[in-house]
Design a protein around this motif. Structure first.
Motif, short mmCIF file in Angstrom:
data_model
loop_
_atom_site.label_atom_id
_atom_site.label_comp_id
_atom_site.label_asym_id
_atom_site.label_seq_id
_atom_site.Cartn_x
_atom_site.Cartn_y
_atom_site.Cartn_z
N VAL A 32 -42.19 17.00 37.38
CA VAL A 32 -41.72 17.12 35.90
C VAL A 32 -41.53 15.82 35.33
O VAL A 32 -41.96 15.30 34.29
CB VAL A 32 -40.53 17.85 35.72
N SER A 83 -43.41 14.26 32.18
CA SER A 83 -42.77 14.04 30.85
C SER A 83 -43.03 12.70 30.60
O SER A 83 -43.02 12.33 29.28
CB SER A 83 -41.21 14.50 31.11
N ARG A 123 -43.28 21.40 31.12
CA ARG A 123 -42.46 22.35 30.82
C ARG A 123 -42.67 23.76 31.98
O ARG A 123 -41.85 24.26 32.67
CB ARG A 123 -42.73 22.87 29.52
N GLY A 169 -41.57 22.99 35.45
CA GLY A 169 -40.07 22.87 35.47
C GLY A 169 -39.47 24.36 35.09
O GLY A 169 -38.48 24.58 35.84
N TYR A 170 -40.19 25.11 34.40
CA TYR A 170 -39.66 26.69 34.26
C TYR A 170 -39.48 27.29 35.53
O TYR A 170 -38.85 28.05 35.79
CB TYR A 170 -40.53 27.20 33.20
N PHE A 219 -36.74 26.05 38.16
CA PHE A 219 -35.74 25.53 37.53
C PHE A 219 -34.66 25.50 38.46
O PHE A 219 -33.92 24.47 38.48
CB PHE A 219 -35.65 26.18 36.42
N GLU A 278 -34.71 15.57 37.84
CA GLU A 278 -35.86 16.76 37.34
C GLU A 278 -35.15 17.29 35.94
O GLU A 278 -36.01 17.73 35.05
CB GLU A 278 -36.38 17.27 38.20
N LEU A 311 -36.65 17.53 32.31
CA LEU A 311 -37.11 18.78 31.67
C LEU A 311 -36.38 18.86 30.57
O LEU A 311 -36.90 19.46 29.54
CB LEU A 311 -36.70 19.95 32.66
N TYR A 352 -38.30 19.43 26.55
CA TYR A 352 -37.95 20.45 25.51
C TYR A 352 -37.68 19.64 23.88
O TYR A 352 -38.20 20.29 23.08
CB TYR A 352 -36.95 21.30 25.68
#
Lengths: 258, 305
Positions: free
Chosen positions: B190, B194, B218, B221-222, B225, B232, B236, B240
């Motif tokens: 992530v 990012s 995303r 990461g989702y 999570f 991390e 994340l 967003y």
């Protein structure tokens, strides 16, 4: 007269060390240094000069300390165990002379080992065109003074306990004294006055081996050489600690039944 | 030098025994048992690689401070009201938070050791660090390259290395290449994804490409999570936020709501996500807009535990 006695005893320690092939360890470590520097060269060290210097100085300090501890803590117990001490004591020398002469021998061996390692390390680094600043000379000198403290401490421990215990204790104190000292400084302000005195006593009793390590200044750039008063103070500390450790060894050894 | 030899051997082994390297450093981390959990040899070598790279990472701090060792303040020291040396006075503040750092060798005013303290300050690499300056961070780049060579799964080596490269705007492309190299070794990171998006958005103003990187971050990461570590999670969270800003500027409001709603669910305490998700209606007056924003921030703030 005494000087000749000490010289003869120290020479015997050096010859014994060569006979026992202790210095082979140095040769092997030196060979490792040269081979590893060659391996590092395969990857190129562009931009890593400081890192390489740091590694070299750290490894040099580590190996020389380990050798000094092992030589100093093993010497007297082996003399007793192999009964080679009796012919020595049959000569017109005191037990104090014996301890001083032997400790000087241990110092000589550790200095030889240290300088050999330093020369080999210097050779390896020169191959990469890594240069040191003049403070490196002070680093070598201070480190040699530090080895005197370590040898004195090692011999003292070897008269007080078994060789294994002596070398273990010596390693713990030599490598741990800096950490202990820093922990004391951190905790000092939040302690009661009584405990603060205890901290002071502990700190004064600990061998301040880290004071003799100028590696940080020798490795990184643009650090000035340390003032002469500092080198003088280090020499004084070395002399006082050596005298204290030798006195402690003598107090134990003078009445020890052999 | 011996440590260097072992470093070199570890790296050489990685290249020499190709299959072994694949087992040690798979492009994608398997969900089940890894080699270092089932093979003692791989475990030892893996541990060494991780330790060596972490050690090198810590060493970069010494590089920056020209050998002066720093340490964080202890809890007791913070409670006693002690302050750190403060941020560097040379524009490198973004590299590290130094407000809670002090020198390992104490200053004279806090040292009870008397002459021993004076001697240590004279022999160690020590100087007063208030308002200090760093060495050029670029000098640490070879260390970052070495640590990622030894342990390609060491993500901070890739992200911090890229940050240092990208300090020079003209080298943004080089930083992106470096990050992409890291991404090949850590395809589900992530942080790397990012950061790739961040440079596309902020440096090259390529919002659509930046949003693509962020969307990939995303998704990974989702999915993971619950297993993300602190850094991390931070990455994340910013994913967003950036997605919200990107979609707002690209007028893609469906995507904006989808991303920010998800972000608000995962990070209910995040004021910025909440504000982006609930912008004040344009018909409101300025004071009403301020009141609106304040209510949103208060609501998000109340989620902080």
């Amino acid at each position: 007269m005494k000087a000749r006695v000490y010289k003869a005893l120290a020479k015997a320690v050096v010859l014994e060390s060569i006979r026992r092939k202790d210095l082979w360890v140095v040769a092997i470590l030196g060979f490792l240094i040269l081979v590893s520097s060659g391996a590092l060269g395969l990857f190129g060290i562009g931009g890593l000069e400081i890192f390489v210097k740091d590694l070299a100085v750290s490894v040099l300090g580590l190996f020389s300390t380990i050798l000094a501890v092992l030589i100093a803590t093993r010497m007297m117990p082996e003399e007793i165990k192999q009964r080679t001490l009796y012919p020595l004591l049959a000569r017109p020398i005191t037990r104090l002379d014996l301890i001083i002469g032997k400790t000087l021998g241990a110092i000589a061996v550790s200095w030889i080992a240290f300088l050999l390692l330093a020369a080999l390390t210097g050779l390896a680094l020169a191959g990469f065109h890594v240069t040191f600043e003049p403070i490196m000379a002070q680093y070598l000198l201070a480190k040699m003074m530090g080895l005197v403290v370590i040898c004195g401490l090692g011999v003292a421990f070897s008269t007080l306990m078994t060789p294994s215990a002596a070398s273990t204790m010596c390693f713990v104190i030599v490598f741990g004294s800096t950490m202990i000292s820093r922990a004391l400084v951190m905790a000092y302000e939040s302690c009661s006055p009584l405990l603060q005195w205890v901290f002071k006593l502990i700190d004064w009793a600990l061998p301040q081996v880290s004071l003799f390590d100028l590696g940080g200044r020798a490795v990184y750039m643009h650090w000035s050489p340390v003032p002469m008063w500092v080198m003088g103070a280090l020499a004084l500390y070395m002399a006082v600690y050596f005298a204290g450790a030798t006195g402690l060894s003598w107090l134990k050894f003078r009445r020890q039944p052999l | 030098m011996a440590v260097a030899a072992i470093c070199a051997c570890a790296v050489a082994c990685g290249g020499w025994i190709g299959n072994f390297a694949q087992v040690l450093n798979p492009p994608v981390r398997p969900a089940g048992l890894e080699a270092h959990e089932t093979s003692a040899g791989a475990s030892l070598l893996g541990q060494f690689r991780a330790s060596a790279s972490a050690w090198l990472y810590l060493h970069t701090d010494l590089y920056l401070h020209n050998g002066v060792e720093m340490r964080p303040l202890s809890d007791a020291e913070k409670l006693a009201g002690r302050h750190g040396v403060g941020a560097a006075d040379d524009g490198h503040e973004q590299l590290a938070d130094e407000n809670n750092l002090v020198t390992v060798v104490p200053g004279k005013e806090r040292d009870f050791r008397g002459v021993f303290g004076d001697l240590e300050r004279a022999t160690a690499a020590y100087k007063k660090m208030e308002g200090h300056k760093h060495n050029e961070p670029e000098n640490t780049l070879p260390l970052f390259r070495l640590m990622t060579l030894i342990d390609p799964q060491f993500v901070p080596g890739w992200t911090m290395g890229a940050t240092i490269i990208a300090r020079d705007d003209a080298r943004t492309g080089e930083a992106l290449s470096y990050l992409k190299q890291g991404l090949r070794e850590n395809p589900d990171s992530v942080e790397i994804l990012s950061q790739l998006g961040y440079y596309d958005i902020t440096r090259w103003k390529r919002l659509d490409e930046g949003a693509e990187w962020m969307e990939r971050a995303r998704a990974f990461g989702y999915d993971r999570f619950k297993f993300l570590d602190e850094s991390e999670l931070d990455a994340l969270r910013s994913v967003y936020r950036w997605l919200g800003l990107c979609y707002r500027d690209m007028a893609q409001f469906d995507k904006l709501r989808s991303a920010l709603s998800e972000g608000a669910r995962l990070f209910p305490d995040d004021v910025i996500i909440a504000r982006l998700l609930n912008p004040p209606p344009i018909i409101l007056s300025d004071s009403a807009k301020k009141a609106w924003t304040a209510r949103i921030e208060k609501a998000a703030g109340s989620q902080i535990r």
